[in-house]
Every structure is written in structure tokens, then in C-alpha cells.
Design a protein around this motif. Structure first.
Motif, mmCIF file in Angstrom:
data_model
loop_
_atom_site.group_PDB
_atom_site.id
_atom_site.type_symbol
_atom_site.label_atom_id
_atom_site.label_comp_id
_atom_site.label_asym_id
_atom_site.label_seq_id
_atom_site.Cartn_x
_atom_site.Cartn_y
_atom_site.Cartn_z
ATOM 1 N N THR A 323 -12.668 -26.923 -0.106
ATOM 2 C CA THR A 323 -11.527 -27.017 -1.022
ATOM 3 C C THR A 323 -11.758 -26.181 -2.284
ATOM 4 O OG1 THR A 323 -12.444 -29.136 -1.797
ATOM 5 C CG2 THR A 323 -10.589 -29.229 -0.251
ATOM 6 N N GLU A 324 -13.015 -26.102 -2.712
ATOM 7 C CA GLU A 324 -13.325 -25.245 -3.872
ATOM 8 C C GLU A 324 -13.063 -23.775 -3.533
ATOM 9 O OE1 GLU A 324 -17.008 -24.177 -6.935
ATOM 10 O OE2 GLU A 324 -17.296 -25.729 -5.413
ATOM 11 N N LYS A 325 -13.458 -23.381 -2.326
ATOM 12 C CA LYS A 325 -13.207 -22.005 -1.869
ATOM 13 C C LYS A 325 -11.701 -21.742 -1.761
ATOM 14 C CE LYS A 325 -13.894 -17.930 -0.048
ATOM 15 N NZ LYS A 325 -14.256 -16.805 -0.930
ATOM 16 N N MET A 326 -10.950 -22.756 -1.291
ATOM 17 C CA MET A 326 -9.494 -22.617 -1.178
ATOM 18 C C MET A 326 -8.847 -22.388 -2.550
ATOM 19 S SD MET A 326 -8.500 -25.450 1.701
ATOM 20 C CE MET A 326 -8.885 -25.183 3.430
ATOM 21 N N ALA A 327 -9.388 -23.071 -3.554
ATOM 22 C CA ALA A 327 -8.858 -22.893 -4.915
ATOM 23 C C ALA A 327 -9.077 -21.463 -5.391
ATOM 24 C CB ALA A 327 -9.530 -23.879 -5.864
ATOM 25 N N VAL A 328 -10.256 -20.911 -5.091
ATOM 26 C CA VAL A 328 -10.573 -19.529 -5.473
ATOM 27 C C VAL A 328 -9.648 -18.549 -4.740
ATOM 28 C CG1 VAL A 328 -12.360 -17.726 -5.396
ATOM 29 C CG2 VAL A 328 -12.995 -20.066 -5.994
ATOM 30 N N VAL A 329 -9.452 -18.783 -3.436
ATOM 31 C CA VAL A 329 -8.575 -17.921 -2.625
ATOM 32 C C VAL A 329 -7.132 -17.974 -3.140
ATOM 33 C CG1 VAL A 329 -7.533 -17.657 -0.323
ATOM 34 C CG2 VAL A 329 -10.005 -17.973 -0.543
ATOM 35 N N SER A 330 -6.678 -19.182 -3.490
ATOM 36 C CA SER A 330 -5.319 -19.347 -4.015
ATOM 37 C C SER A 330 -5.132 -18.545 -5.298
ATOM 38 C CB SER A 330 -5.055 -20.834 -4.284
ATOM 39 O OG SER A 330 -3.768 -21.013 -4.813
ATOM 40 N N LYS A 331 -6.144 -18.589 -6.168
ATOM 41 C CA LYS A 331 -6.079 -17.821 -7.421
ATOM 42 C C LYS A 331 -6.046 -16.322 -7.127
ATOM 43 C CE LYS A 331 -6.663 -16.953 -11.920
ATOM 44 N NZ LYS A 331 -6.511 -15.523 -11.914
ATOM 45 N N CYS A 332 -6.889 -15.873 -6.189
ATOM 46 C CA CYS A 332 -6.920 -14.445 -5.832
ATOM 47 C C CYS A 332 -5.575 -13.984 -5.258
ATOM 48 C CB CYS A 332 -8.035 -14.174 -4.820
ATOM 49 S SG CYS A 332 -9.686 -14.388 -5.497
ATOM 50 N N LEU A 333 -4.959 -14.842 -4.410
ATOM 51 C CA LEU A 333 -3.660 -14.492 -3.816
ATOM 52 C C LEU A 333 -2.577 -14.383 -4.890
ATOM 53 C CD1 LEU A 333 -3.689 -16.744 -0.620
ATOM 54 C CD2 LEU A 333 -3.753 -14.250 -0.656
ATOM 55 N N SER A 334 -2.603 -15.293 -5.862
ATOM 56 C CA SER A 334 -1.606 -15.233 -6.942
ATOM 57 C C SER A 334 -1.811 -14.007 -7.828
ATOM 58 C CB SER A 334 -1.637 -16.508 -7.791
ATOM 59 O OG SER A 334 -2.881 -16.640 -8.436
ATOM 60 N N ASP A 335 -3.046 -13.493 -7.834
ATOM 61 C CA ASP A 335 -3.334 -12.267 -8.597
ATOM 62 C C ASP A 335 -3.018 -10.994 -7.811
ATOM 63 O OD1 ASP A 335 -4.142 -13.696 -10.787
ATOM 64 O OD2 ASP A 335 -6.284 -13.589 -10.346
ATOM 65 N N GLY A 336 -2.593 -11.166 -6.545
ATOM 66 C CA GLY A 336 -2.162 -10.007 -5.748
ATOM 67 C C GLY A 336 -3.224 -9.436 -4.827
ATOM 68 N N ALA A 337 -4.245 -10.243 -4.484
ATOM 69 C CA ALA A 337 -5.306 -9.767 -3.588
ATOM 70 C C ALA A 337 -4.778 -9.608 -2.153
ATOM 71 C CB ALA A 337 -6.478 -10.739 -3.605
ATOM 72 N N ASP A 338 -5.509 -8.873 -1.325
ATOM 73 C CA ASP A 338 -5.122 -8.624 0.063
ATOM 74 C C ASP A 338 -5.163 -9.930 0.864
ATOM 75 O OD1 ASP A 338 -6.143 -7.906 3.035
ATOM 76 O OD2 ASP A 338 -4.857 -6.308 2.268
ATOM 77 N N GLU A 339 -4.067 -10.243 1.545
ATOM 78 C CA GLU A 339 -3.948 -11.530 2.247
ATOM 79 C C GLU A 339 -4.950 -11.652 3.399
ATOM 80 O OE1 GLU A 339 0.076 -12.340 3.415
ATOM 81 O OE2 GLU A 339 0.686 -12.757 1.339
ATOM 82 N N LEU A 344 -9.674 -14.183 5.721
ATOM 83 C CA LEU A 344 -10.923 -13.968 6.465
ATOM 84 C C LEU A 344 -12.109 -14.543 5.686
ATOM 85 C CD1 LEU A 344 -11.771 -12.651 9.141
ATOM 86 C CD2 LEU A 344 -12.254 -10.547 7.886
ATOM 87 N N SER A 345 -12.087 -14.349 4.370
ATOM 88 C CA SER A 345 -13.140 -14.879 3.498
ATOM 89 C C SER A 345 -13.191 -16.402 3.582
ATOM 90 C CB SER A 345 -12.866 -14.437 2.050
ATOM 91 O OG SER A 345 -13.667 -15.138 1.150
ATOM 92 N N LEU A 346 -12.022 -17.041 3.539
ATOM 93 C CA LEU A 346 -11.970 -18.508 3.610
ATOM 94 C C LEU A 346 -12.454 -19.016 4.962
ATOM 95 C CD1 LEU A 346 -11.059 -21.336 2.694
ATOM 96 C CD2 LEU A 346 -8.744 -20.741 3.418
ATOM 97 N N CYS A 347 -11.940 -18.385 6.022
ATOM 98 C CA CYS A 347 -12.304 -18.831 7.378
ATOM 99 C C CYS A 347 -13.797 -18.638 7.664
ATOM 100 C CB CYS A 347 -11.463 -18.096 8.419
ATOM 101 S SG CYS A 347 -9.716 -18.559 8.360
ATOM 102 N N SER A 348 -14.384 -17.585 7.105
ATOM 103 C CA SER A 348 -15.831 -17.353 7.308
ATOM 104 C C SER A 348 -16.656 -18.431 6.596
ATOM 105 C CB SER A 348 -16.225 -15.960 6.807
ATOM 106 O OG SER A 348 -15.942 -15.818 5.432
ATOM 107 N N VAL A 349 -16.161 -18.950 5.452
ATOM 108 C CA VAL A 349 -16.858 -20.053 4.755
ATOM 109 C C VAL A 349 -16.759 -21.333 5.585
ATOM 110 C CG1 VAL A 349 -16.813 -21.536 2.695
ATOM 111 C CG2 VAL A 349 -16.564 -19.070 2.445
#
Length: 358
Positions: A323-339, A344-349
Motif C-alpha cells: 500500500t505504501e508503494k501504491m501511494a508512491v505510484v499514485s503520486k507519480c501518476l498524478s505528476d504525469g509519469a508513464d503509466e 510494472l514497478s508496482l507489480c514487480s514489488v
């Protein structure tokens, strides 16, 4: 020259005739309204699941007196519908338009609007009685929808107007987040929290609409509607209307609802989670790429994956890391990072956590 002018007048008059001929047809089309508006509660008793608010408003309407109100809660729970229904009962259809000013977030809502439009309307005195002979309250109502989007200075100016015009005007502020309303405003209002609608209440309302519209449906499709709307009845009714238009003479199916809502099919989420827990990185790469290429939003995948992880039989430590990783991914997505890379980063964790505890 005169002949030319005559020709010109004939030419310009034709479209007007055509327009006049087309008039009735276009008027008929304009009468078709969205089901959200068609089935909006017409009186306070029609409002679903908000017993406390309904009880207070009914007493206020009976006594033709109303405090300043502040409605807050999730979208689609009936905040705007409730105050509009109360205003209609107070004033009747004739006086409603004169006595109620409704401003939405789509309107300009800075300090100038509060100083001019709101203040001018609030200063008008009201007189007269209803045509049906019922008592008419000696005040007007100003409804400020999505008040949490108002600027700080505008809210401060509104506080003063609310104070000065208390004899002739009542205010109803509607917002999703009460924390964004300044304290001097909240202390001047009776606060009511609107709860997300229960699944049973939503089902009853949706089945009622299906009956009135003569729709064919399955139990699974109604359950899917309730699930994807997450307590937002407005969203559920909109999806139902879209599904009805898509399947004009056929039964509304669960797959149609999932497709319209833009939700990732649960089987696809389960399959992805299964690959993360027991598959290879190559399979994972392909699965994530397919989901992104099919047009599913990464934020939607993230939300559904979060639910699946929480419900899955994992340890508390694993869930906290994920869930901590999901929070980081959510922030990155809102900043416009590559989906694709973020998913892939989340699923690998998830894969890493599963392999460590096997």
C-alpha cells in the motif's frame, strides 16, 4: 437591380421557413432530459437514506422557517436535490424562480461575485403570498453548490453578507470537503453530513427506474451498477441510461455495465494479481502491457488492485509495504509519469513480496 434584390430576399427567406417548419421537431427533441434530472426527488420525502436531514427540513418547511445550512458529503448522495426539493415545497412552482438563487462552481465565484450578485440578491426584500394559499416564508434562499471551491477572500466576504442579511436571506452551502470551508462560515450554519448511499437503497432506486423505463435487466447487472458507482447514485443512474441506450431491445448485462463504467474486468485484475504472486517477470510484463494498450487507466487499475491486495490472504507486513508503494505510484501518476512503467514497478514489488514470503 430590383430583380436581383427580389431574388435575394426570396433566397434569404427560405432558410427561415425551413427553420420554422423544423421548429416543432427540434422542440420535441429538446424535451428529452437525462434520467438524473428526470428522477431527481421532487419533494423532501423522495430523498433516500438521509433521515436526519429530511426530518429537520420537514419541520422547517412546516414552520416556514429555515436556518443557514451546510451540506457536506460524497458526490451523488442527494445534497443539491434535497435543498432544491425543500425550496420547491417552501415557495411553490410560481415563486420558486424569484426566491432562489443557485450558483455552481462552474460560475465565476471570486470575491466580486459575492460582493455584487450574491449581495444584491440578498438585499432584495420579499413580499407576497403563494397562489395556493399556503404560508410563504419571508426570506429568499441562496444555494452555493461546491462551496469548497470558493476562494478564501470570497468566503470571508460571504460571512459578512450572511450576517447582515439574516432577516431576508438564508444560505445553503454545499460541498464535498467541510475542511475547506472557513470556520466563521461553518459556525453560522447547521451542518449535515450526507452518507454514501447503501447498496440496498441504490438497488431499490435503480430497480424503480428500470420498471418505469421498461428495461430488461439481470440481477448481476444491477449488482455491477451498485459496485462501480461506489455509493454515488448519480453515477449509477447515468451508467444505467448509457447501458439502456447501448442495448436498446436487449437485456442489460454485467459486461455492458463494466464496459461503460471503464472499469477493468475483475477477472483481469485477479489474473494480474495471480501472475504477480506466482508467475514470471516475462508474463507480468506482457499482462501489464496488454492492460495499458487496451486503454484501461492506470489509476483505475491501481484502485482495483488495491482492493484485491487488501482482500487477499497476505500478511499485514506485506500489505503495508504494497500500500505504501501504491501511494508512491499514485503520486507519480498524478505528476504525469508513464503509466506502463509505474504499473510494472508496482507489480514487480508485489512479485518481490510474494517471493520473499514463500
Amino acid at each position: 437591380m430590383q430583380a436581383f434584390l427580389k431574388g435575394a430576399t426570396v433566397q434569404t427567406s427560405r432558410p427561415q421557413k425551413d427553420k420554422a417548419a423544423a421548429g416543432p421537431g427540434t422542440e420535441k427533441k429538446a424535451k428529452a432530459v437525462p434520467w438524473v434530472e428526470k428522477y431527481r426527488p421532487k419533494c423532501i420525502d423522495d430523498v433516500a437514506f438521509q433521515e436526519e436531514v429530511v426530518a429537520v427540513l420537514k419541520k422547517s418547511v412546516e414552520g416556514a422557517d429555515l436556518p443557514n445550512l451546510l451540506f457536506y458529503g460524497p458526490p451523488g448522495t442527494g445534497k443539491t436535490s434535497t435543498i432544491l426539493a425543500a425550496a420547491r415545497e417552501l415557495y411553490g412552482p410560481q415563486l420558486y424562480r424569484q426566491r432562489v438563487l443557485e450558483l455552481n462552481a462552474s460560475d465565476e465565484r471570486g470575491i466580486q461575485v459575492v460582493r455584487q450578485k450574491v449581495k444584491n440578491f440578498a438585499q432584495l426584500t420579499v413580499a407576497g403570498s403563494r397562489q395556493d394559499g399556503k404560508p410563504c416564508p419571508p426570506f429568499k434562499i441562496i444555494i452555493l453548490d461546491e462551496a469548497d471551491s470558493m476562494t478564501g477572500p470570497a468566503q470571508a466576504a460571504l460571512r459578512r453578507t450572511m450576517e447582515k442579511e439574516s432577516r431576508t436571506t438564508r444560505f445553503c452551502l454545499i460541498c464535498n470537503y467541510i475542511s475547506r470551508i472557513i470556520e466563521p462560515l461553518t459556525s453560522r450554519c447547521s451542518k449535515f453530513r450526507f452518507k454514501p448511499l447503501s447498496n440496498q437503497i441504490q438497488e431499490e432506486r435503480l430497480l424503480d427506474i428500470c420498471e418505469k423505463e421498461s428495461l430488461k435487466y439481470s440481477k448481476e447487472s444491477i449488482a455491477a451498477l451498485v459496485a462501480v458507482s461506489e455509493g454515488d447514485l448519480r453515477k449509477a443512474i447515468t451508467f444505467l441510461q448509457s447501458a439502456a441506450r447501448l442495448n436498446m431491445d436487449r437485456e442489460i448485462t454485467e459486461s455492458a455495465i463494466i464496459e461503460i463504467a471503464g472499469v477493468v474486468p475483475p477477472k483481469m485484475i485477479d489474473s494480474l494479481l495471480q501472475i504477480c504472486l506466482s508467475g514470471t517477470f516475462e508474463k507480468l510484463e506482457v499482462a501489464v502491457r496488454n492492460m495499458v494498450d487496451e486503454g484501461y487507466a492506470a489509476t483505475q487499475i491501481l484502485g482495483q488492485l488495491h482492493e484485491a491486495v487488501i482482500e487477499h490472504d497476505l500478511s499485514d507486513q506485506q500489505k503495508s509495504v504494497l500500500t505504501e508503494k501504491m501511494a508512491v505510484v499514485s503520486k507519480c501518476l498524478s505528476d504525469g509519469a508513464d503509466e506502463y512503467l509505474q504499473m510494472l514497478s508496482l507489480c514487480s514489488v508485489i512479485m518481490q513480496q510474494a517471493s520473499q514470503h514463500n
